[in-house]
Motif scaffolding. Structure first.
Motif, mmCIF file in Angstrom:
data_model
loop_
_atom_site.group_PDB
_atom_site.id
_atom_site.type_symbol
_atom_site.label_atom_id
_atom_site.label_comp_id
_atom_site.label_asym_id
_atom_site.label_seq_id
_atom_site.Cartn_x
_atom_site.Cartn_y
_atom_site.Cartn_z
ATOM 1 N N TYR A 10 0.814 -1.216 0.000
ATOM 2 C CA TYR A 10 0.000 0.000 0.000
ATOM 3 C C TYR A 10 0.848 1.267 0.000
ATOM 4 O O TYR A 10 0.327 2.366 -0.035
ATOM 5 C CB TYR A 10 -0.920 0.011 1.220
ATOM 6 C CG TYR A 10 -2.101 -0.918 1.096
ATOM 7 C CD1 TYR A 10 -1.954 -2.233 0.676
ATOM 8 C CD2 TYR A 10 -3.366 -0.476 1.394
ATOM 9 C CE1 TYR A 10 -3.040 -3.075 0.565
ATOM 10 C CE2 TYR A 10 -4.463 -1.324 1.298
ATOM 11 C CZ TYR A 10 -4.286 -2.619 0.882
ATOM 12 O OH TYR A 10 -5.359 -3.461 0.773
ATOM 13 N N MET A 11 2.184 1.107 0.056
ATOM 14 C CA MET A 11 3.084 2.259 -0.013
ATOM 15 C C MET A 11 3.236 2.643 -1.476
ATOM 16 O O MET A 11 3.518 1.790 -2.320
ATOM 17 C CB MET A 11 4.422 1.934 0.629
ATOM 18 C CG MET A 11 4.299 1.721 2.113
ATOM 19 S SD MET A 11 5.883 1.240 2.836
ATOM 20 C CE MET A 11 5.354 0.911 4.517
ATOM 21 N N THR A 12 3.016 3.898 -1.776
ATOM 22 C CA THR A 12 2.914 4.328 -3.168
ATOM 23 C C THR A 12 4.172 4.950 -3.743
ATOM 24 O O THR A 12 4.284 5.104 -4.960
ATOM 25 C CB THR A 12 1.769 5.349 -3.304
ATOM 26 O OG1 THR A 12 2.074 6.480 -2.471
ATOM 27 C CG2 THR A 12 0.442 4.753 -2.891
ATOM 28 N N ALA A 13 5.115 5.331 -2.922
ATOM 29 C CA ALA A 13 6.329 6.001 -3.384
ATOM 30 C C ALA A 13 7.336 6.020 -2.240
ATOM 31 O O ALA A 13 6.981 5.732 -1.096
ATOM 32 C CB ALA A 13 6.011 7.436 -3.811
ATOM 33 N N PHE A 14 8.559 6.368 -2.580
ATOM 34 C CA PHE A 14 9.618 6.454 -1.573
ATOM 35 C C PHE A 14 10.514 7.651 -1.871
ATOM 36 O O PHE A 14 11.724 7.513 -2.032
ATOM 37 C CB PHE A 14 10.416 5.151 -1.532
ATOM 38 C CG PHE A 14 9.549 3.961 -1.285
ATOM 39 C CD1 PHE A 14 9.203 3.593 0.007
ATOM 40 C CD2 PHE A 14 9.013 3.238 -2.344
ATOM 41 C CE1 PHE A 14 8.361 2.518 0.237
ATOM 42 C CE2 PHE A 14 8.175 2.161 -2.120
ATOM 43 C CZ PHE A 14 7.849 1.806 -0.826
ATOM 44 N N PRO A 15 9.924 8.848 -1.931
ATOM 45 C CA PRO A 15 10.720 10.024 -2.294
ATOM 46 C C PRO A 15 11.661 10.439 -1.166
ATOM 47 O O PRO A 15 11.347 10.315 0.012
ATOM 48 C CB PRO A 15 9.652 11.098 -2.523
ATOM 49 C CG PRO A 15 8.526 10.692 -1.623
ATOM 50 C CD PRO A 15 8.520 9.186 -1.648
ATOM 51 N N SER A 16 12.822 10.944 -1.580
ATOM 52 C CA SER A 16 13.730 11.471 -0.556
ATOM 53 C C SER A 16 13.294 12.888 -0.210
ATOM 54 O O SER A 16 12.979 13.686 -1.084
ATOM 55 C CB SER A 16 15.186 11.436 -1.036
ATOM 56 O OG SER A 16 15.353 12.174 -2.210
ATOM 57 N N LEU A 17 13.244 13.156 1.086
ATOM 58 C CA LEU A 17 12.873 14.482 1.577
ATOM 59 C C LEU A 17 14.093 15.401 1.619
ATOM 60 O O LEU A 17 13.967 16.611 1.490
ATOM 61 C CB LEU A 17 12.229 14.370 2.954
ATOM 62 C CG LEU A 17 10.981 13.466 3.005
ATOM 63 C CD1 LEU A 17 10.490 13.325 4.438
ATOM 64 C CD2 LEU A 17 9.894 14.004 2.092
ATOM 65 N N TRP A 18 15.260 14.814 1.843
ATOM 66 C CA TRP A 18 16.526 15.525 1.795
ATOM 67 C C TRP A 18 17.637 14.511 1.563
ATOM 68 O O TRP A 18 17.458 13.320 1.837
ATOM 69 C CB TRP A 18 16.797 16.359 3.049
ATOM 70 C CG TRP A 18 16.717 15.600 4.349
ATOM 71 C CD1 TRP A 18 15.663 15.549 5.206
ATOM 72 C CD2 TRP A 18 17.739 14.779 4.929
ATOM 73 N NE1 TRP A 18 15.961 14.740 6.287
ATOM 74 C CE2 TRP A 18 17.230 14.253 6.140
ATOM 75 C CE3 TRP A 18 19.028 14.424 4.548
ATOM 76 C CZ2 TRP A 18 17.968 13.397 6.963
ATOM 77 C CZ3 TRP A 18 19.766 13.575 5.373
ATOM 78 C CH2 TRP A 18 19.225 13.085 6.571
ATOM 79 N N THR A 19 18.751 14.975 1.029
ATOM 80 C CA THR A 19 19.902 14.103 0.808
ATOM 81 C C THR A 19 21.184 14.830 1.171
ATOM 82 O O THR A 19 21.265 16.059 1.079
ATOM 83 C CB THR A 19 20.029 13.649 -0.666
ATOM 84 O OG1 THR A 19 20.178 14.790 -1.487
ATOM 85 C CG2 THR A 19 18.828 12.848 -1.120
ATOM 86 N N VAL A 20 22.167 14.051 1.578
ATOM 87 C CA VAL A 20 23.518 14.546 1.811
ATOM 88 C C VAL A 20 24.439 13.643 0.999
ATOM 89 O O VAL A 20 24.362 12.411 1.106
ATOM 90 C CB VAL A 20 23.902 14.480 3.307
ATOM 91 C CG1 VAL A 20 25.369 14.852 3.507
ATOM 92 C CG2 VAL A 20 22.991 15.363 4.144
ATOM 93 N N ILE A 21 25.273 14.250 0.194
ATOM 94 C CA ILE A 21 26.236 13.496 -0.599
ATOM 95 C C ILE A 21 27.594 13.639 0.074
ATOM 96 O O ILE A 21 28.098 14.748 0.248
ATOM 97 C CB ILE A 21 26.263 14.001 -2.048
ATOM 98 C CG1 ILE A 21 24.903 13.716 -2.692
ATOM 99 C CG2 ILE A 21 27.409 13.348 -2.828
ATOM 100 C CD1 ILE A 21 24.733 14.259 -4.083
ATOM 101 N N ASP A 22 28.152 12.500 0.484
ATOM 102 C CA ASP A 22 29.439 12.478 1.179
ATOM 103 C C ASP A 22 30.493 11.913 0.234
ATOM 104 O O ASP A 22 30.667 10.689 0.145
ATOM 105 C CB ASP A 22 29.314 11.642 2.457
ATOM 106 C CG ASP A 22 30.575 11.661 3.289
ATOM 107 O OD1 ASP A 22 31.294 12.680 3.277
ATOM 108 O OD2 ASP A 22 30.853 10.637 3.949
ATOM 109 N N GLU A 23 31.165 12.792 -0.485
ATOM 110 C CA GLU A 23 32.131 12.373 -1.497
ATOM 111 C C GLU A 23 33.252 11.482 -0.956
ATOM 112 O O GLU A 23 33.570 10.465 -1.583
ATOM 113 C CB GLU A 23 32.730 13.595 -2.192
ATOM 114 C CG GLU A 23 31.725 14.355 -3.020
ATOM 115 C CD GLU A 23 32.275 15.676 -3.517
ATOM 116 O OE1 GLU A 23 33.401 15.688 -4.048
ATOM 117 O OE2 GLU A 23 31.575 16.693 -3.358
ATOM 118 N N PRO A 24 33.886 11.811 0.178
ATOM 119 C CA PRO A 24 35.010 10.977 0.634
ATOM 120 C C PRO A 24 34.638 9.513 0.877
ATOM 121 O O PRO A 24 35.470 8.630 0.681
ATOM 122 C CB PRO A 24 35.461 11.653 1.935
ATOM 123 C CG PRO A 24 35.003 13.068 1.813
ATOM 124 C CD PRO A 24 33.717 13.003 1.029
#
Length: 175
Positions: A78-92
């Motif tokens: 019954y879950m319709t989506a899984f959008p990210s609300l925020w993201t952090v990209i950790d390059e190292p």
């Protein structure tokens, strides 16, 4: 280029962002179609997937079995989506950390009921992810699911599968 633990090469912000955007698009399609194979294909063959309620899975086959078992029955189905609300990209570290929303389908009056989790995915290169960890409080998901069940029952849209789940886990007032 695939990154190994011995490799000093870090992935660029742009590469990580593009790979994660593709990953999110694939998850969105899978949520709509319930075809999770393309999502599983974004992982390396030796993926380590840590899911705090289900345990640690090793390899695509274990992840595929778990995701189909989870997302083809209530409440996952019954879950319709899984959008990210925020993201952090950790390059190292080659990681993307995000908060994912898990909204359930409309119970019949436009109400949006969901719970969130934190996911940490580690990039391996070539569009593949070698590790994912989902961090959340399972009780928050139970509370959201019971809230959805109560709303659907109130609206007369509670089907047999959801009703059976609600009976099994009890409809104690939790919100």
């Amino acid at each position: 280029m695939t990154r190994t633990s011995a490799s000093p090469k870090a992935f660029t912000h742009d590469e990580l962002a593009a790979a994660f955007q593709t990953f999110e698009q694939t998850v969105d399609r899978a949520a709509k179609t319930q075809d999770w194979d393309a999502w599983v294909a974004h992982y390396t063959d030796d993926i380590t997937y840590v899911e705090h309620a289900a345990g640690t899975m090793h390899g695509r086959d274990e992840v595929r079995e778990w995701i189909y078992r989870t997302m083809t029955v209530f409440p996952g189905s019954y879950m319709t989506a899984f959008p990210s609300l925020w993201t952090v990209i950790d390059e190292p570290t080659g990681r993307v950390i995000c908060e994912l929303d898990n909204p359930m389908r409309d119970p019949g009056d436009g109400t949006i009921i969901s719970a969130t989790n934190i996911s940490i995915v580690t990039y391996a290169g070539d569009g593949k992810w070698s590790r994912q960890e989902d961090v959340y409080n399972p009780l928050r998901f139970v509370k959201a699911t019971l809230k959805w069940c109560r709303k659907a029952a109130e609206l007369g849209t509670l089907d047999a599968e959801a009703e059976a789940w609600m009976k099994q886990y009890g409809d104690k007032k939790t919100s």
